[in-house]
Write a protein that holds these residues in place. Structure first.
Motif, PDB file in Angstrom:
ATOM      1  N   HIS A   3       0.841  -1.201   0.000  1.00 23.88           N
ATOM      2  CA  HIS A   3       0.000   0.000   0.000  1.00 23.88           C
ATOM      3  C   HIS A   3       0.871   1.243   0.000  1.00 23.88           C
ATOM      4  CE1 HIS A   3      -3.973  -1.791   0.937  1.00 23.88           C
ATOM      5  NE2 HIS A   3      -3.229  -2.756   1.439  1.00 23.88           N
ATOM      6  N   ILE A   4       0.512   2.196  -0.836  1.00 28.31           N
ATOM      7  CA  ILE A   4       1.152   3.507  -0.821  1.00 28.31           C
ATOM      8  C   ILE A   4       0.035   4.522  -0.660  1.00 28.31           C
ATOM      9  CG2 ILE A   4       2.501   5.192  -2.120  1.00 28.31           C
ATOM     10  CD1 ILE A   4       3.904   2.805  -3.441  1.00 28.31           C
ATOM     11  N   ARG A   5       0.184   5.386   0.339  1.00 33.65           N
ATOM     12  CA  ARG A   5      -0.876   6.351   0.653  1.00 33.65           C
ATOM     13  C   ARG A   5      -0.347   7.771   0.518  1.00 33.65           C
ATOM     14  NH1 ARG A   5      -1.170   1.991   4.131  1.00 33.65           N
ATOM     15  NH2 ARG A   5      -3.160   0.912   4.098  1.00 33.65           N
ATOM     16  N   HIS A   6      -1.244   8.653   0.100  1.00 33.79           N
ATOM     17  CA  HIS A   6      -0.886  10.065  -0.039  1.00 33.79           C
ATOM     18  C   HIS A   6      -2.159  10.888   0.165  1.00 33.79           C
ATOM     19  CE1 HIS A   6       1.709  13.330  -1.338  1.00 33.79           C
ATOM     20  NE2 HIS A   6       0.673  13.801  -2.006  1.00 33.79           N
ATOM     21  N   ALA A   7      -1.998  12.085   0.716  1.00 30.26           N
ATOM     22  CA  ALA A   7      -3.159  12.964   0.929  1.00 30.26           C
ATOM     23  C   ALA A   7      -2.748  14.409   0.705  1.00 30.26           C
ATOM     24  CB  ALA A   7      -3.714  12.791   2.338  1.00 30.26           C
ATOM     25  N   GLY A   8      -3.729  15.219   0.335  1.00 28.89           N
ATOM     26  CA  GLY A   8      -3.526  16.650   0.154  1.00 28.89           C
ATOM     27  C   GLY A   8      -4.869  17.343   0.214  1.00 28.89           C
ATOM     28  N   VAL A   9      -4.829  18.654   0.348  1.00 26.75           N
ATOM     29  CA  VAL A   9      -6.072  19.434   0.420  1.00 26.75           C
ATOM     30  C   VAL A   9      -6.175  20.306  -0.814  1.00 26.75           C
ATOM     31  CG1 VAL A   9      -7.345  21.189   1.715  1.00 26.75           C
ATOM     32  CG2 VAL A   9      -6.087  19.411   2.934  1.00 26.75           C
ATOM     33  N   ILE A  14     -16.259  19.839  -1.832  1.00 31.55           N
ATOM     34  CA  ILE A  14     -16.198  18.384  -1.985  1.00 31.55           C
ATOM     35  C   ILE A  14     -16.927  17.901  -3.235  1.00 31.55           C
ATOM     36  CG2 ILE A  14     -18.192  17.852  -0.513  1.00 31.55           C
ATOM     37  CD1 ILE A  14     -16.486  15.489   0.599  1.00 31.55           C
ATOM     38  N   TYR A  15     -18.072  18.490  -3.547  1.00 25.41           N
ATOM     39  CA  TYR A  15     -18.844  18.029  -4.709  1.00 25.41           C
ATOM     40  C   TYR A  15     -18.104  18.310  -6.017  1.00 25.41           C
ATOM     41  CZ  TYR A  15     -20.407  22.863  -5.292  1.00 25.41           C
ATOM     42  OH  TYR A  15     -20.440  24.225  -5.476  1.00 25.41           O
ATOM     43  N   VAL A  16     -17.298  19.367  -6.064  1.00 21.62           N
ATOM     44  CA  VAL A  16     -16.510  19.681  -7.262  1.00 21.62           C
ATOM     45  C   VAL A  16     -15.397  18.653  -7.419  1.00 21.62           C
ATOM     46  CG1 VAL A  16     -14.940  21.373  -8.323  1.00 21.62           C
ATOM     47  CG2 VAL A  16     -17.058  22.144  -7.224  1.00 21.62           C
ATOM     48  N   ALA A  17     -14.696  18.355  -6.327  1.00 24.03           N
ATOM     49  CA  ALA A  17     -13.618  17.370  -6.368  1.00 24.03           C
ATOM     50  C   ALA A  17     -14.147  16.000  -6.783  1.00 24.03           C
ATOM     51  CB  ALA A  17     -12.932  17.281  -5.004  1.00 24.03           C
ATOM     52  N   HIS A 100     -12.824  23.642   0.933  1.00 25.60           N
ATOM     53  CA  HIS A 100     -11.591  22.851   0.957  1.00 25.60           C
ATOM     54  C   HIS A 100     -11.930  21.379   1.154  1.00 25.60           C
ATOM     55  CE1 HIS A 100     -10.126  26.867   1.949  1.00 25.60           C
ATOM     56  NE2 HIS A 100      -8.985  26.475   1.416  1.00 25.60           N
ATOM     57  N   THR A 101     -11.284  20.541   0.332  1.00 27.30           N
ATOM     58  CA  THR A 101     -11.520  19.101   0.401  1.00 27.30           C
ATOM     59  C   THR A 101     -10.209  18.359   0.548  1.00 27.30           C
ATOM     60  OG1 THR A 101     -13.457  19.318  -1.031  1.00 27.30           O
ATOM     61  CG2 THR A 101     -12.499  17.117  -0.823  1.00 27.30           C
ATOM     62  N   GLU A 102     -10.155  17.473   1.540  1.00 26.91           N
ATOM     63  CA  GLU A 102      -9.004  16.593   1.660  1.00 26.91           C
ATOM     64  C   GLU A 102      -9.212  15.418   0.710  1.00 26.91           C
ATOM     65  OE1 GLU A 102      -6.397  13.960   4.809  1.00 26.91           O
ATOM     66  OE2 GLU A 102      -8.372  14.655   5.428  1.00 26.91           O
ATOM     67  N   LEU A 103      -8.212  15.193  -0.136  1.00 27.16           N
ATOM     68  CA  LEU A 103      -8.211  14.063  -1.062  1.00 27.16           C
ATOM     69  C   LEU A 103      -7.143  13.100  -0.582  1.00 27.16           C
ATOM     70  CD1 LEU A 103      -8.035  16.132  -4.358  1.00 27.16           C
ATOM     71  CD2 LEU A 103     -10.081  15.133  -3.335  1.00 27.16           C
ATOM     72  N   SER A 104      -7.526  11.878  -0.350  1.00 26.16           N
ATOM     73  CA  SER A 104      -6.517  10.884   0.024  1.00 26.16           C
ATOM     74  C   SER A 104      -6.634   9.699  -0.913  1.00 26.16           C
ATOM     75  CB  SER A 104      -6.675  10.452   1.481  1.00 26.16           C
ATOM     76  OG  SER A 104      -7.910   9.835   1.689  1.00 26.16           O
ATOM     77  N   GLU A 136      -1.544  13.130  -7.420  1.00 27.46           N
ATOM     78  CA  GLU A 136      -2.288  13.958  -6.452  1.00 27.46           C
ATOM     79  C   GLU A 136      -1.992  15.438  -6.666  1.00 27.46           C
ATOM     80  OE1 GLU A 136      -3.162  16.399  -3.190  1.00 27.46           O
ATOM     81  OE2 GLU A 136      -1.101  15.747  -3.508  1.00 27.46           O
ATOM     82  N   ASN A 137      -0.741  15.794  -6.908  1.00 28.40           N
ATOM     83  CA  ASN A 137      -0.386  17.197  -7.129  1.00 28.40           C
ATOM     84  C   ASN A 137      -1.041  17.752  -8.396  1.00 28.40           C
ATOM     85  OD1 ASN A 137       1.193  17.453  -4.817  1.00 28.40           O
ATOM     86  ND2 ASN A 137       3.046  16.776  -5.859  1.00 28.40           N
ATOM     87  N   LYS A 138      -0.996  16.990  -9.476  1.00 29.18           N
ATOM     88  CA  LYS A 138      -1.610  17.439 -10.732  1.00 29.18           C
ATOM     89  C   LYS A 138      -3.125  17.533 -10.577  1.00 29.18           C
ATOM     90  CE  LYS A 138      -1.434  16.844 -15.677  1.00 29.18           C
ATOM     91  NZ  LYS A 138      -0.878  16.074 -16.783  1.00 29.18           N
ATOM     92  N   LEU A 139      -3.710  16.555  -9.911  1.00 28.37           N
ATOM     93  CA  LEU A 139      -5.149  16.567  -9.669  1.00 28.37           C
ATOM     94  C   LEU A 139      -5.556  17.820  -8.888  1.00 28.37           C
ATOM     95  CD1 LEU A 139      -7.950  15.282  -9.653  1.00 28.37           C
ATOM     96  CD2 LEU A 139      -7.218  13.911  -7.703  1.00 28.37           C
ATOM     97  N   ARG A 140      -4.831  18.110  -7.843  1.00 29.52           N
ATOM     98  CA  ARG A 140      -5.138  19.289  -7.020  1.00 29.52           C
ATOM     99  C   ARG A 140      -5.025  20.577  -7.845  1.00 29.52           C
ATOM    100  NH1 ARG A 140      -1.387  21.059  -3.633  1.00 29.52           N
ATOM    101  NH2 ARG A 140      -0.527  18.968  -3.439  1.00 29.52           N
TER     102      ARG A 140
END
Length: 146
Positions: A3-9, A14-17, A100-104, A136-140
């Motif tokens: 498993h590799i995990r990563h998170a960012g805000v 939330i509905y847009v993300a 603001h939405t946390e994406l993990s 995750e960075n590009k998505l954000r």
């Protein structure tokens, strides 16, 4: 299973993300290495939707079929492989506030067993970690431009 995990805000509601990640047409815009994400069958989102993918890793082109194996609006999307290397990617969404939405993401994969699998794991893991962080960075960044 590795498993590799990563998170960012992301600075979006939330509905847009969720809507952006849930839209199969945007996947090649933000998912590392994915050049094609094509629906198979009548469903293009939600539980059971199936897609053919093309991923480029260096000069290699890998084709696989994946399906949405978990889907709860504005909460979670899990994409699981149906062929090739066994893997899943689970995206979770958590509202920090209205804007603001946390994406993990939890990316899990299984390599072959034995010494060959262990050696391959040592080579692949740093690449996968870089790909997840890049995704995750590009998505954000993409979300914050909407």
């Amino acid at each position: 299973m590795i498993h590799i995990r990563h998170a960012g805000v992301a600075r979006v509601p939330i509905y847009v993300a969720f809507a952006y990640i849930d839209d199969y047409q945007t996947v090649p815009d933000w998912m590392f290495g994915i050049s094609e994400f094509t629906p198979v069958g009548e469903f293009t989102q939600g539980l059971g939707a199936t897609f053919d993918t093309v991923m480029h890793i260096g000069p290699k082109q890998l084709r696989s079929r994946v399906e949405i194996s978990e889907w709860v609006e504005n909460e979670v999307i899990t994409v699981s492989s149906l062929d090739g290397i066994t893997n899943t990617s689970t995206w979770r969404f958590k509202a920090q506030d209205d804007d603001h939405t946390e994406l993990s993401v939890d990316f899990a994969y299984q390599l072959p067993g034995g010494l060959a699998g262990k050696a391959l794991g040592r080579l692949v893991e740093p690449i996968v970690e870089t790909a997840i962080t890049s995704t995750e960075n590009k998505l954000r960044r993409n979300l914050e431009r909407i």
